[in-house]
Design a protein around this motif. Structure first.
Motif, PDB file in Angstrom:
ATOM      1  N   ILE A   2     -28.578 -38.171 -90.342  1.00 56.00           N
ATOM      2  CA  ILE A   2     -27.139 -38.253 -90.615  1.00 56.00           C
ATOM      3  C   ILE A   2     -26.853 -39.260 -91.743  1.00 56.00           C
ATOM      4  CG2 ILE A   2     -26.552 -40.077 -88.921  1.00 56.00           C
ATOM      5  CD1 ILE A   2     -24.450 -36.941 -89.201  1.00 56.00           C
ATOM      6  N   SER A   3     -27.737 -40.240 -91.897  1.00 46.58           N
ATOM      7  CA  SER A   3     -27.516 -41.302 -92.892  1.00 46.58           C
ATOM      8  C   SER A   3     -27.617 -40.823 -94.343  1.00 46.58           C
ATOM      9  CB  SER A   3     -28.508 -42.443 -92.685  1.00 46.58           C
ATOM     10  OG  SER A   3     -28.326 -42.967 -91.404  1.00 46.58           O
ATOM     11  N   ALA A   4     -27.966 -39.548 -94.532  1.00 46.74           N
ATOM     12  CA  ALA A   4     -28.020 -39.010 -95.905  1.00 46.74           C
ATOM     13  C   ALA A   4     -26.712 -38.315 -96.274  1.00 46.74           C
ATOM     14  CB  ALA A   4     -29.181 -38.028 -96.016  1.00 46.74           C
ATOM     15  N   TYR A   5     -25.717 -38.392 -95.373  1.00 45.93           N
ATOM     16  CA  TYR A   5     -24.490 -37.599 -95.559  1.00 45.93           C
ATOM     17  C   TYR A   5     -23.234 -38.466 -95.479  1.00 45.93           C
ATOM     18  CZ  TYR A   5     -27.533 -33.641 -94.479  1.00 45.93           C
ATOM     19  OH  TYR A   5     -28.539 -32.705 -94.501  1.00 45.93           O
ATOM     20  N   GLY A   6     -22.123 -37.851 -95.882  1.00 43.60           N
ATOM     21  CA  GLY A   6     -20.824 -38.388 -95.507  1.00 43.60           C
ATOM     22  C   GLY A   6     -20.602 -37.949 -94.060  1.00 43.60           C
ATOM     23  N   VAL A   7     -20.038 -38.840 -93.238  1.00 42.36           N
ATOM     24  CA  VAL A   7     -19.902 -38.524 -91.811  1.00 42.36           C
ATOM     25  C   VAL A   7     -18.434 -38.652 -91.394  1.00 42.36           C
ATOM     26  CG1 VAL A   7     -20.764 -39.010 -89.492  1.00 42.36           C
ATOM     27  CG2 VAL A   7     -22.248 -39.389 -91.458  1.00 42.36           C
ATOM     28  N   LEU A   8     -18.008 -37.727 -90.511  1.00 45.39           N
ATOM     29  CA  LEU A   8     -16.588 -37.593 -90.204  1.00 45.39           C
ATOM     30  C   LEU A   8     -16.229 -38.059 -88.806  1.00 45.39           C
ATOM     31  CD1 LEU A   8     -16.308 -33.965 -91.607  1.00 45.39           C
ATOM     32  CD2 LEU A   8     -15.592 -36.079 -92.747  1.00 45.39           C
ATOM     33  N   ASP A   9     -15.063 -38.665 -88.719  1.00 48.36           N
ATOM     34  CA  ASP A   9     -14.453 -38.963 -87.426  1.00 48.36           C
ATOM     35  C   ASP A   9     -13.282 -37.987 -87.319  1.00 48.36           C
ATOM     36  OD1 ASP A   9     -13.583 -40.086 -85.135  1.00 48.36           O
ATOM     37  OD2 ASP A   9     -12.772 -41.912 -86.049  1.00 48.36           O
ATOM     38  N   VAL A  10     -13.277 -37.172 -86.270  1.00 45.87           N
ATOM     39  CA  VAL A  10     -12.296 -36.074 -86.232  1.00 45.87           C
ATOM     40  C   VAL A  10     -11.592 -35.956 -84.888  1.00 45.87           C
ATOM     41  CG1 VAL A  10     -13.635 -34.697 -87.880  1.00 45.87           C
ATOM     42  CG2 VAL A  10     -13.982 -34.353 -85.425  1.00 45.87           C
ATOM     43  N   LYS A  11     -10.491 -35.206 -84.898  1.00 46.61           N
ATOM     44  CA  LYS A  11      -9.908 -34.778 -83.621  1.00 46.61           C
ATOM     45  C   LYS A  11      -9.666 -33.266 -83.680  1.00 46.61           C
ATOM     46  CE  LYS A  11      -4.988 -35.484 -84.253  1.00 46.61           C
ATOM     47  NZ  LYS A  11      -3.845 -36.327 -84.195  1.00 46.61           N
ATOM     48  N   PRO A  12      -9.755 -32.600 -82.509  1.00 41.74           N
ATOM     49  CA  PRO A  12      -9.660 -31.136 -82.516  1.00 41.74           C
ATOM     50  C   PRO A  12      -8.269 -30.627 -82.895  1.00 41.74           C
ATOM     51  CG  PRO A  12     -10.038 -31.991 -80.282  1.00 41.74           C
ATOM     52  CD  PRO A  12      -9.985 -33.167 -81.180  1.00 41.74           C
ATOM     53  N   THR A  13      -8.215 -29.353 -83.322  1.00 40.92           N
ATOM     54  CA  THR A  13      -6.915 -28.733 -83.590  1.00 40.92           C
ATOM     55  C   THR A  13      -6.717 -27.564 -82.629  1.00 40.92           C
ATOM     56  OG1 THR A  13      -7.815 -27.119 -85.151  1.00 40.92           O
ATOM     57  CG2 THR A  13      -7.034 -29.206 -86.070  1.00 40.92           C
ATOM     58  N   ASP A  14      -5.478 -27.171 -82.467  1.00 40.91           N
ATOM     59  CA  ASP A  14      -5.174 -25.945 -81.726  1.00 40.91           C
ATOM     60  C   ASP A  14      -4.902 -24.855 -82.745  1.00 40.91           C
ATOM     61  OD1 ASP A  14      -5.411 -26.485 -79.055  1.00 40.91           O
ATOM     62  OD2 ASP A  14      -3.491 -27.578 -79.009  1.00 40.91           O
ATOM     63  N   GLY A  15      -4.639 -23.647 -82.267  1.00 40.35           N
ATOM     64  CA  GLY A  15      -4.240 -22.607 -83.215  1.00 40.35           C
ATOM     65  C   GLY A  15      -5.387 -21.692 -83.592  1.00 40.35           C
ATOM     66  N   ARG A  16      -5.166 -20.979 -84.672  1.00 43.97           N
ATOM     67  CA  ARG A  16      -6.047 -19.874 -85.059  1.00 43.97           C
ATOM     68  C   ARG A  16      -7.529 -20.263 -85.208  1.00 43.97           C
ATOM     69  NH1 ARG A  16      -5.521 -17.008 -90.827  1.00 43.97           N
ATOM     70  NH2 ARG A  16      -7.484 -15.880 -90.710  1.00 43.97           N
ATOM     71  N   PHE A  17      -7.801 -21.464 -85.693  1.00 37.43           N
ATOM     72  CA  PHE A  17      -9.190 -21.839 -85.961  1.00 37.43           C
ATOM     73  C   PHE A  17      -9.730 -22.807 -84.901  1.00 37.43           C
ATOM     74  CE2 PHE A  17      -7.173 -20.904 -90.073  1.00 37.43           C
ATOM     75  CZ  PHE A  17      -7.989 -19.858 -90.491  1.00 37.43           C
ATOM     76  N   LYS A  18      -9.110 -22.796 -83.728  1.00 37.26           N
ATOM     77  CA  LYS A  18      -9.484 -23.702 -82.641  1.00 37.26           C
ATOM     78  C   LYS A  18     -11.000 -23.689 -82.393  1.00 37.26           C
ATOM     79  CE  LYS A  18      -8.213 -24.761 -77.965  1.00 37.26           C
ATOM     80  NZ  LYS A  18      -7.555 -24.391 -76.757  1.00 37.26           N
ATOM     81  N   GLY A  19     -11.574 -24.864 -82.224  1.00 33.31           N
ATOM     82  CA  GLY A  19     -13.017 -24.964 -81.969  1.00 33.31           C
ATOM     83  C   GLY A  19     -13.832 -25.101 -83.241  1.00 33.31           C
ATOM     84  N   LYS A  20     -13.244 -24.692 -84.375  1.00 35.55           N
ATOM     85  CA  LYS A  20     -13.974 -24.782 -85.645  1.00 35.55           C
ATOM     86  C   LYS A  20     -13.284 -25.696 -86.657  1.00 35.55           C
ATOM     87  CE  LYS A  20     -14.387 -20.206 -86.299  1.00 35.55           C
ATOM     88  NZ  LYS A  20     -14.870 -18.955 -86.902  1.00 35.55           N
TER      89      LYS A  20
END
Ligand code: G1P
Length: 294
Positions: free
Chosen positions: A168-186
């Motif tokens: 993972i240390s070779a990448y930019g890494v994200l802190d995220v929260k989920p969304t609802d709606g059409r693309f839920k889960g992705k």
């Protein structure tokens, strides 16, 4: 009115040190995966995603990239004279594919600076960024999947995938929260992001993969971005500043990503892409089966 993504920026100004000595006198973007330069995969993906203008950020020693997307007059004449019509079509098709504009990054100051170099050519509209090292093999082109998300959200979208452990240390890494709606889960809303953290500091296992759809506001934040990881102006840091003004999403795309900028990743990509080829797949598979893999 809804914003449309028409332009794709492909940064190709890096030194390619991970691939020396092959890249001493040849751009790494011109190394061939099977029979196509790495950068052509990126250009073709941008077109397949609906972009009609490609901007390649180059630097000294990258002339062969421009030649590749230009007409090769002598070669075409020779193929024509010899009646090699299929090859003629193939070669001509590359220069016919798209209008490519070039802009040069004078110093290798980092990916963020490379993207900023394209500011004038992009103007005040959303645009895609494709890092050519990341070759994504997908049924629906990765960038196309992301533009579909952009068309709905009208916000910047970054491609992401899970990367486990130290890698993972070779990448930019994200802190995220989920969304609802059409693309839920992705689709996730990005809260924070950090470029190449140590494993213990990584906010998650979601790594940035080299496909972005960005709003033009990122040019302003990139112009304010200080040098970061590796002493370079990082795109990750520029987008992190953008988070203060706009929503930015992370999208878990469908497809297999190869890191063609890495020797082992390049070998894996070569084998997998060759196996999928109609003309080479079968004889190559038969050959691989004869190898004693110990
Ligand atoms: C770049 C980005 C990084 C991203 C990676 C994906 O890093 O800075 O955030 O995770 O591409 O390939 P690079 O590989 O150019 O060091």
């Amino acid at each position: 009115m809804k914003m449309k993504v028409r332009k794709a920026v492909i940064p190709a100004a890096g030194m390619g040190t991970r691939f020396l000595p092959a890249t001493k006198a040849q751009p790494k973007e011109m190394l061939a995966l099977v029979d196509k330069p790495i950068i052509q995969y990126g250009v073709e993906e941008a077109l397949a995603a609906g972009c009609d203008q490609v901007i390649i950020v180059t630097s000294r020693g990258k002339q062969s990239i421009e030649d590749h997307f230009d007409v090769s007059y002598e070669l075409e004449k020779m193929l024509e004279a010899r009646g090699k019509i299929d090859l003629l079509r193939l070669v001509h098709g590359i220069s016919d594919m798209v209008h490519v504009a070039y802009v040069r990054q004078k110093e290798t100051l980092g990916l963020g600076d490379a993207v900023l170099t394209a500011r004038e050519l992009v103007g005040d509209e959303p645009f895609a960024v494709l890092l050519p090292d990341d070759v994504v093999d997908a049924q629906i082109p990765c960038l196309k999947q992301m533009i579909e998300v952009f068309d709905e959200t009208q916000s910047s979208v970054i491609a992401t995938q899970i990367v486990e452990g130290e890698a993972i240390s070779a990448y930019g890494v994200l802190d995220v929260k989920p969304t609802d709606g059409r693309f839920k889960g992705k689709l996730f809303e990005i809260q924070n992001m950090v470029e190449k953290p140590a494993l213990k500091d990584a906010p998650s296992d979601l790594a940035i993969i080299g496909r972005y759809v960005l709003t033009p506001a990122v040019f302003e934040t990139l112009s304010q971005t200080q040098k970061g990881s590796g002493g370079e102006v990082q795109l990750t840091d520029g987008i992190k500043l953008l988070l203060k003004k706009e929503r930015v999403y992370a999208y878990v795309f469908e497809g297999k990503r190869h890191d063609a900028g890495d020797k082992l990743g390049f070998l894996k990509a070569t084998v997998e892409l060759a196996l999928k080829r109609k003309d080479l797949g079968e004889p190559f598979r038969l050959y691989l089966k004869t190898l004693d893999l110990g």
